[in-house]
Design an enzyme around this catalytic site. Structure first.
Site, PDB file in Angstrom:
ATOM      1  N   TYR A  57      -8.818  14.147 -11.204  1.00 17.77           N
ATOM      2  CA  TYR A  57      -7.631  13.376 -11.559  1.00 17.77           C
ATOM      3  C   TYR A  57      -6.433  14.291 -11.787  1.00 17.77           C
ATOM      4  CZ  TYR A  57      -4.408  10.672 -14.491  1.00 17.77           C
ATOM      5  OH  TYR A  57      -3.280  10.096 -15.024  1.00 17.77           O
TER       6      TYR A  57
ATOM      7  N   TRP B 180      -1.546   9.640 -22.998  1.00 15.66           N
ATOM      8  CA  TRP B 180      -2.207   8.679 -23.888  1.00 15.66           C
ATOM      9  C   TRP B 180      -1.466   7.345 -23.913  1.00 15.66           C
ATOM     10  CZ3 TRP B 180      -4.606  11.236 -28.863  1.00 15.66           C
ATOM     11  CH2 TRP B 180      -5.329  12.371 -28.498  1.00 15.66           C
TER      12      TRP B 180
ATOM     13  N   ASP C  57       0.872  -1.170   0.000  1.00 13.85           N
ATOM     14  CA  ASP C  57       0.000   0.000   0.000  1.00 13.85           C
ATOM     15  C   ASP C  57       0.911   1.222   0.000  1.00 13.85           C
ATOM     16  OD1 ASP C  57      -1.661   2.138   0.490  1.00 13.85           O
ATOM     17  OD2 ASP C  57      -2.578   1.303   2.291  1.00 13.85           O
TER      18      ASP C  57
END
Length: 320
Positions: A126, A151, A37
Site C-alpha cells: 500500500y 488515520w 474508471d
C-alpha cells in the site's frame, strides 16, 4: 464560478467533500467508481472534457492495507498508475491537480513529526504504491498539490471510529494497539483542506508541491479508541474496558509505521486551514453517528468486518 472536478466521490472523504461543497455553494462535479474508471485514459479525458474544471481533486484510492499484500497489481493500478495518468491528462488541459496521499509512505522510525522533506520509505505494498503515485504525479504535471494525511475517519464509509463504536456496543473489552501513534484526521477537516487547495490552485494562488495535513494533536490507536468509547458512553450507557496491546500482539499481513505523526504547519501557512483538535472532532463524529440512530440498529453504523482485536488498518474505501 470556479468549478472543481472530484474523483472518488463515493468514499468517506469524497462524500464529505460533496457535502461541504454543497454547504459552501461551490460548483463541484463529483464522480465515483460507478461513474469512472480512473485508470482508463479515455474515461479520464472524457470526464475532463465534459466538466471543463478549473481544478481536479483525486480522492480515489485502494486503501485495503492488508489485502494489498495479495493484490499488488490492483493496488498499483489504482494508487500508482491512475494518479500519474490523471496528472498527465490534467497537464494537457492545463488543469491544476490536487491528489490525496498517505502517512504510509514513511516507515515510522522517526522520533518526531514527519515533515514534507523527509525521505519516503514505505513498509508495504500500500505505502509503496502510494509513494509511486506521488512520484508519477510530480513527473507528469508541475501544477500539482499532493496532500498527505493519516488515520482518516468520519460519518461516512468504513473507518476505525465506526468499528470501535460497533465493538463498544458488543463487547466488554476492546484490545487495541498502543505502540503506534499518529494524528486522527476527520474527513470534515480534510475536505476543508482539499477544497481550499483546489480553490487556490484554480485561482493560480497555490504553491505547487507536497504538503501534510492531519488532525491537530497526537495519540495512539488505544488512546483514540478510549476517546471514542468515552464520547459514546453518555448516549449508550456502555463503557467497555479498552486494554492496550502491542503491535506484536496483533500481527497483520502488512507492517504498519510505528509513528504516523505529520506536521501540518506548511499547509496552514500556505492555504490557511488547520484541523481542529482530534478529540473535539472525534466527539462530534460519535455524536453525529449516534444521533442518527433512532432504532436499536443504531449502534451498528456502516461497518467493516472487525477482528477480535481492533486493527488500525484503513478499510477498503475510495479515499485514503
Amino acid at each position: 464560478m470556479t468549478r472543481i472536478l472530484l474523483f472518488g466521490a463515493g468514499g468517506q472523504l469524497g462524500r464529505e467533500t460533496v457535502a461541504l461543497a454543497g454547504e459552501r455553494g461551490i460548483d463541484l462535479v463529483a464522480l465515483g467508481h460507478a461513474d469512472l474508471d480512473i485508470s482508463d485514459p479515455v474515461a479520464v479525458a472524457r470526464a475532463l472534457e465534459a466538466a471543463r474544471p478549473d481544478a481536479l481533486i483525486n480522492a480515489a484510492a485502494y486503501t485495503a492495507v492488508d489485502k494489498a499484500e495479495k493484490e499488488p497489481g490492483l493496488a498499483a493500478r489504482i494508487n500508482a498508475f491512475a494518479p500519474g495518468l490523471i496528472a498527465e491528462r490534467c497537464a494537457r488541459y492545463r488543469t491544476p491537480f490536487v491528489h490525496v496521499s498517505t502517512d504510509y509512505v514513511f516507515d515510522g522510525t522517526k522520533q518526531g513529526a514527519y515533515v514534507e522533506a523527509d525521505p519516503v520509505a514505505p513498509l508495504g505494498v500500500y505505502g509503496r504504491t502510494k509513494a509511486a503515485g506521488e512520484a508519477a504525479v510530480r513527473a507528469a504535471h508541475e501544477r500539482h498539490v499532493i496532500v498527505r494525511t493519516s488515520w482518516v475517519y468520519g460519518v461516512h464509509g468504513n473507518n476505525f471510529l465506526k468499528t470501535m463504536l460497533r465493538l463498544a456496543g458488543e463487547r466488554d473489552q476492546l484490545r487495541v494497539v498502543a505502540d503506534q501513534r499518529g494524528c486522527p484526521t476527520a474527513t470534515r477537516d480534510l475536505a476543508e483542506a482539499v477544497l481550499a487547495a483546489a480553490l487556490a490552485a484554480a485561482k493560480g494562488d497555490a504553491r505547487w508541491g507536497t504538503y501534510h495535513f492531519a488532525g491537530s494533536g497526537v495519540t495512539t490507536w488505544h488512546g483514540f479508541a478510549g476517546a471514542i468509547v468515552a464520547a459514546a458512553e453518555p448516549h449508550t450507557g456502555r463503557k467497555p474496558e479498552v486494554a492496550p496491546i502491542t503491535t506484536a500482539d496483533y500481527p497483520t499481513p502488512a507492517s504498519r509505521p510505528k509513528n504516523s505523526e505529520l506536521a501540518s504547519d506548511l499547509f496552514e501557512r500556505t492555504f490557511g486551514v488547520r484541523a481542529a483538535p482530534w478529540e473535539q472532532r472525534a466527539r462530534e463524529v460519535v455524536e453525529a453517528l449516534l444521533a442518527k440512530v433512532s432504532e436499536p440498529e443504531a449502534s451498528k453504523p456502516e461497518q467493516a468486518p472487525a477482528p477480535p482485536s481492533a486493527s488500525p488498518a484503513p478499510q477498503s474505501e475510495e479515499a485514503s
